[in-house]
Structure formats: structure tokens, C-alpha cells
Scaffold this active site. Structure first.
Site, PDB file in Angstrom:
ATOM      1  CB  ILE A 246      12.670 -50.877  62.281  1.00  0.00           C
ATOM      2  CG1 ILE A 246      13.334 -50.448  63.599  1.00  0.00           C
ATOM      3  CG2 ILE A 246      13.396 -52.085  61.692  1.00  0.00           C
ATOM      4  CD1 ILE A 246      14.755 -49.895  63.442  1.00  0.00           C
ATOM      5  CE1 TYR A 362      16.452 -53.057  63.265  1.00  0.00           C
ATOM      6  CE2 TYR A 362      18.384 -52.812  64.632  1.00  0.00           C
ATOM      7  CZ  TYR A 362      17.694 -52.528  63.480  1.00  0.00           C
ATOM      8  OH  TYR A 362      18.272 -51.699  62.558  1.00  0.00           O
ATOM      9  CD  GLU A 363      12.733 -50.845  67.385  1.00  0.00           C
ATOM     10  OE1 GLU A 363      11.868 -49.986  67.522  1.00  0.00           O
ATOM     11  OE2 GLU A 363      13.657 -51.001  68.190  1.00  0.00           O
ATOM     12  N   GLY A 364      10.882 -56.134  67.392  1.00  0.00           N
ATOM     13  CA  GLY A 364       9.898 -57.195  67.218  1.00  0.00           C
ATOM     14  C   GLY A 364      10.202 -57.997  65.968  1.00  0.00           C
TER      15      GLY A 364
END
Length: 380
Positions: A246, A362-364
Site C-alpha cells: 500500500i 486500509y492496511e492499518g
């Protein structure tokens, strides 16, 4: 320090660049407008090996390094972040998770098809009450000796409607909290597995984002990944690598917007000259380029750490935190450089600005990345 890319890495980057310009650019605005999943483009990406880049060749993958992967992610994201997130999920979360932690039977049955693009994967962690707080899993998997019974809902799942295989995180023993969480491989079409409506999103509108509902879904015990209670560790380990993908996506979005702004500034005239000759615009371009180069170094460092077998939790988190902020800043400035045209879809920068925001979520989220970084700093 060696900042030179190998000949193979350059070839991979150029192949991705050519593919993005010839196959992704035509129709990208239409796909965004109509939330159209890029079915044909995904098929071609599979044929080019972009969906299983880092998978061992014995399982049908390309056996490439992480640096090559982020180069591809950047090039695809310059043109169409909806397609690049499909590549990211299949590579970083699904294929990586299965190759690193699945058993041989699972690899032969599932990974071989995912790596070649024959099948598509999805990673299912987030829930209505468990986004950043991944320990609060409400989805349950009750142990029934030779199988599990899965119940619950997953939200915001990329490839949710188009995937064939789903890696689902669920709570088996609430008393053990995060040590009672497991990860399972679920196939589309199993009884009780329903796909909810497609989300109407701000950006990456060509990607396929759905809620998933599990009603007494029977999951064979052999579809559990790792030992009992390994699910939370599996999710965290997998997400660490996913953040690098990402971060590369954010870098690509920023770089794509910068390229458009720079070229536009060379042809748009104001006050008798091209606007790039005005210091206000020239300084914007200088700041944009500098921040992109800084982000690129962080992304490459994280990818290098992963390839070297170093711990990449912090470097991946830093890369994602910074690159996602750069993506937001640069795309906003790219719209500004375009002036009124920047607000018009045909110039692409407004879409890139909308696409950039999700890289901070997203992805944290960015806030989670700061937790990861600060814990790493204070650990010793």
C-alpha cells in the site's frame, strides 16, 4: 548503499509501465464512474505474472523480490489504483499468507491457482466493530472436532465479490482473547456464505468492495491456517508486508499526479507564458518531486528489509505513513496546478486525489502506523 536497480528489475518495471499505459489507461475513467470491476485487466495481469510475483515458482509464482513487486505497484498505481489494490491484496495478503504459513496441502490446493491468476483471493479481517482494533473479532468459528462452524460479518473486503478464495479471521475461544483467534480458507459458494451489496466508495471505485456474511458456514479443519490460536499473529504478520504494497500504491498515486501536473504546467499558459515559468508553480513542482523521492526511498528501504530477512515492521509502517501523506498532499497540489481543469474528470487528477485518501486508512490507519513505529522506538 546501492541505489541502482538490476536489469531484471528495470525490465519488470518497464513491463508494468507499458501495461498500465496501454491496458489500464483506456477506460479507467469509465470504470471509476460506473464502479466497474476490471475483469479483463485482472486476467491479463495474471497472465503477466503480476498476481503471484513473490510466490515460489514451484507453486506457479514468479519468484521475484519485494523490490520488483513495489516497482510494479508504483507503475500500476500511477494510472489505476483500483487495479493496483487487487494486485496488492492477492500478492501481499493472500499469496504471502499462504506461502509463509500454510501447509503443503493448502499450498497445492489454493496457492498454485492464486499465484497464476486462475483464481483471485481476498483477506477478511475488518468487521463493523473490529477495524483498527483487530483483537475485537465478533466473527466466531466454533470447533466441531473435524470442522468449524463460522458465523459473522466482515466489512470493506477488497475483491469481496470477485474472489474465489477468502482468508477469514475469526474468534474460536473468547476467553483466550487474541490467542483464541484463528485464520481459515473459505471458498466462494459454500453453503451459508453470502456476499453483501457493493460499497459505493469515494475512491478506488473500480475495485470490488463488499461486506461478507457467514451463516453457519462449515469449514473443514484442514482449512485452518497454522496451529490453533495462530490467527491473530497470522493477520499481523501478513499485514506488515501488506503495508509495503500500500505504501507503493500511495507512492504511485503521488507520482502519477505529479507527472500530470508537470506536463500540464508546460502547456498551460497564463500571463503570457507557460505556468511552469511562474515561481509559484515551479516551487510546487519542486516540493512535490522532493516529497515523492523521500517516499520512494522509504518504500524501497522497507522492500529491501523484507528481501534481506530483516524485521520490516517499522520500516513498512514508516513507508506507509509517509507515502500515504505524500499521496494526499501531492494530489491536492496537482489539482491546484490544473486549476479549474483539475476538477474535471478527463484530466485524471481529481480521481487520483480521491484514490489517495484510502491509503491512509486500509492496511492499518495512519494512527495505527504511528503506534507501530512508536512501540518499535520504545521497545529497547
Amino acid at each position: 548503499m546501492d541505489f541502482n536497480l538490476s536489469e531484471e528489475q528495470l525490465m519488470i518495471r518497464d513491463a508494468a509501465r507499458d501495461f498500465a499505459r496501454t491496458e489500464l489507461l483506456p477506460g479507467v475513467i469509465e470504470r471509476d464512474n460506473h464502479q466497474k470491476f476490471p475483469t479483463e485487466q485482472v486476467k491479463k495481469m495474471g497472465e503477466l505474472g503480476f498476481l503471484g510475483m513473490m510466490v515460489d515458482p514451484k507453486y506457479g509464482g514468479g519468484g521475484m523480490d519485494t523490490v520488483s513487486y513495489v516497482l510494479v505497484m508504483e507503475e500500476l498505481s500511477k494510472i489505476d489504483a483500483s487495479c493496483s489494490v487487487i494486485v496488492s491484496v492477492n500478492n501481499s495478503l493472500v499469496c504471502y499468507g499462504l506461502q509463509a504459513y500454510g501447509n503443503e496441502e493448502q499450498k497445492q490446493k489454493y496457492l498454485t491457482k492464486l499465484a497464476t491468476g486462475e483464481k483471485l483471493g481476498a483477506f477478511c479481517l475488518s468487521e463493523p466493530e473490529a477495524g483498527s482494533d483487530a483483537t475485537s473479532q465478533r466473527t466466531t468459528a466454533i470447533d466441531k472436532c473435524d470442522h468449524y462452524i463460522l458465523n459473522g460479518t466482515k466489512n470493506w473486503i477488497t475483491n469481496g465479490g470477485s474472489a474465489d478464495y477468502y482468508l477469514v479471521i475469526a474468534q474460536t475461544d473468547k476467553e483466550k482473547k487474541h490467542k483464541g483467534i484463528n485464520a481459515f480458507i473459505v471458498e466462494k459458494g459454500w453453503e451459508g456464505f453470502e456476499i453483501g451489496p457493493k460499497e459505493d466508495k469515494l475512491g478506488i471505485r473500480g475495485s470490488d468492495t463488499h461486506s461478507l456474511i457467514f451463516n453457519d458456514v462449515k469449514v473443514p479443519k484442514e482449512n485452518r491456517i497454522g496451529e490453533d490460536g495462530f490467527g491473530f499473529t497470522f493477520a499481523m504478520k501478513t499485514l506488515s508486508g501488506g503495508r509495503i504494497g500500500i505504501a507503493a500504491q500511495a507512492l504511485g498515486i503521488a507520482a502519477g499526479a505529479y507527472d500530470l501536473a508537470r506536463e500540464y504546467s508546460k502547456v498551460r499558459k497564463a500571463f503570457g507564458t507557460e505556468i511552469c515559468n511562474h515561481q509559484a508553480i515551479a516551487f510546487k513542482l519542486a516540493d512535490m518531486h522532493t516529497s515523492i523521492e523521500a517516499a520512494r526511498h522509504l518504500v524501497m528501504k522497507a522492500a529491501w528489509d523484507k528481501d534481506q530477512g530483516n524485521n520490516y515492521d517499522m520500516s513498512g509502517a514508516m513507508a506507509k505513513l509517509y507515502a500515504s501523506q505524500v499521496a494526499m498532499d501531492v494530489t491536492v497540489e496537482a489539482v491546484q496546478v490544473h486549476g479549474g481543469n483539475g476538477y474535471v474528470k478527463e484530466y485524471h487528477v481529481e480521481r487520483l486525489m480521491r484514490d489517495a485518501k484510502i491509503t491512509q486508512i486500509y492496511e492499518g490507519t495512519s494512527e495505527i502506523q504511528k503506534i507501530v513505529i512508536s512501540r518499535g522506538l520504545l521497545r529497547d
